[in-house]
Design a protein around this motif. Structure first.
Motif, short mmCIF file in Angstrom:
data_model
loop_
_atom_site.label_atom_id
_atom_site.label_comp_id
_atom_site.label_asym_id
_atom_site.label_seq_id
_atom_site.Cartn_x
_atom_site.Cartn_y
_atom_site.Cartn_z
N LYS A 3 0.82 -1.21 0.00
CA LYS A 3 0.00 0.00 0.00
C LYS A 3 0.85 1.26 0.00
O LYS A 3 0.38 2.34 -0.29
CB LYS A 3 -0.93 0.00 1.21
N GLY A 4 2.11 1.11 0.38
CA GLY A 4 2.96 2.28 0.45
C GLY A 4 4.43 1.93 0.44
O GLY A 4 4.80 0.76 0.44
N ARG A 5 5.23 2.97 0.41
CA ARG A 5 6.68 2.80 0.50
C ARG A 5 7.27 4.02 1.17
O ARG A 5 6.67 5.09 1.20
CB ARG A 5 7.31 2.56 -0.87
N VAL A 6 8.45 3.82 1.71
CA VAL A 6 9.14 4.89 2.42
C VAL A 6 10.49 5.11 1.76
O VAL A 6 11.18 4.15 1.43
CB VAL A 6 9.35 4.52 3.91
N GLU A 7 10.83 6.35 1.55
CA GLU A 7 12.16 6.70 1.07
C GLU A 7 12.89 7.42 2.17
O GLU A 7 12.39 8.40 2.72
CB GLU A 7 12.08 7.59 -0.17
N ILE A 8 14.05 6.91 2.51
CA ILE A 8 14.91 7.55 3.50
C ILE A 8 16.03 8.24 2.74
O ILE A 8 16.74 7.60 1.97
CB ILE A 8 15.52 6.52 4.47
N ARG A 9 16.17 9.52 2.93
CA ARG A 9 17.26 10.25 2.31
C ARG A 9 18.49 10.11 3.20
O ARG A 9 18.62 10.79 4.21
CB ARG A 9 16.85 11.70 2.10
N ALA A 10 19.34 9.16 2.81
CA ALA A 10 20.47 8.76 3.65
C ALA A 10 21.37 9.93 4.03
O ALA A 10 21.90 9.98 5.13
CB ALA A 10 21.28 7.68 2.95
N ASP A 11 21.52 10.89 3.13
CA ASP A 11 22.40 12.02 3.43
C ASP A 11 21.82 12.97 4.47
O ASP A 11 22.52 13.82 5.01
CB ASP A 11 22.74 12.78 2.15
N LYS A 12 20.54 12.84 4.79
CA LYS A 12 19.89 13.68 5.81
C LYS A 12 19.66 12.94 7.12
O LYS A 12 19.45 13.54 8.16
CB LYS A 12 18.55 14.18 5.29
N CYS A 13 19.65 11.61 7.07
CA CYS A 13 19.36 10.78 8.24
C CYS A 13 20.51 10.81 9.24
O CYS A 13 21.67 10.65 8.87
CB CYS A 13 19.09 9.35 7.80
N LYS A 14 20.18 11.00 10.51
CA LYS A 14 21.19 11.01 11.57
C LYS A 14 21.14 9.76 12.44
O LYS A 14 21.74 9.70 13.50
CB LYS A 14 21.05 12.27 12.41
N GLY A 15 20.40 8.76 11.99
CA GLY A 15 20.40 7.46 12.66
C GLY A 15 19.83 7.45 14.06
O GLY A 15 20.22 6.61 14.87
N CYS A 16 18.88 8.32 14.36
CA CYS A 16 18.31 8.36 15.71
C CYS A 16 17.37 7.18 15.97
O CYS A 16 17.06 6.88 17.13
CB CYS A 16 17.58 9.68 15.95
N LEU A 17 16.88 6.55 14.93
CA LEU A 17 16.01 5.38 14.98
C LEU A 17 14.60 5.65 15.51
O LEU A 17 13.86 4.72 15.80
CB LEU A 17 16.65 4.23 15.77
N LEU A 18 14.21 6.91 15.62
CA LEU A 18 12.85 7.21 16.06
C LEU A 18 11.82 6.71 15.06
O LEU A 18 10.76 6.22 15.44
CB LEU A 18 12.68 8.72 16.29
N CYS A 19 12.14 6.77 13.78
CA CYS A 19 11.23 6.27 12.76
C CYS A 19 11.09 4.76 12.84
O CYS A 19 10.01 4.21 12.65
CB CYS A 19 11.68 6.70 11.37
N VAL A 20 12.18 4.07 13.14
CA VAL A 20 12.16 2.61 13.27
C VAL A 20 11.24 2.21 14.42
O VAL A 20 10.42 1.30 14.29
CB VAL A 20 13.58 2.06 13.50
N GLU A 21 11.36 2.91 15.53
CA GLU A 21 10.52 2.62 16.70
C GLU A 21 9.05 2.95 16.45
O GLU A 21 8.17 2.27 16.96
CB GLU A 21 11.01 3.40 17.92
N ALA A 22 8.79 3.98 15.64
CA ALA A 22 7.42 4.42 15.39
C ALA A 22 6.68 3.53 14.39
O ALA A 22 5.45 3.52 14.38
CB ALA A 22 7.41 5.85 14.89
N CYS A 23 7.39 2.79 13.57
CA CYS A 23 6.77 2.01 12.50
C CYS A 23 6.03 0.79 13.04
O CYS A 23 6.66 -0.15 13.53
CB CYS A 23 7.82 1.57 11.49
#
Length: 79
Positions: A5-25
């Motif tokens: 139903k969807g997809r996520v694009e992570i812009r690696a050059d902007k990501c600081k690896g805090c993992l908040l998105c991983v926990e929220a998913c």
């Protein structure tokens, strides 16, 4: 297997690896990456398992502007 139903694009050059998105998913389609980005962080990666619902929780959890983009996929046959 159900159509994604969807997809996520992570812009690696902007990501600081805090993992908040991983926990929220709720579907667990994001994981910590192994490669370092240009800033020296382990950027998050999208695991395309077909389970993404495009809920957007990862987008809202991310404190870094423009690091996460969520796309809802159109249904087949939709105009």
């Amino acid at each position: 297997m159900a159509k994604p139903k969807g997809r996520v694009e992570i812009r690696a050059d902007k990501c600081k690896g805090c993992l908040l998105c991983v926990e929220a998913c709720p579907q667990k389609v994001l994981k910590p990456g192994k490669a370092l980005n240009r800033l020296g962080y382990h950027a998050v990666e999208f695991v395309d398992s077909g389970a993404c619902t495009a809920c957007g929780l990862c987008f809202y959890a991310c404190p870094e502007p423009d690091a996460v983009a969520v796309f809802k996929l159109e249904k087949e046959g939709a105009a």
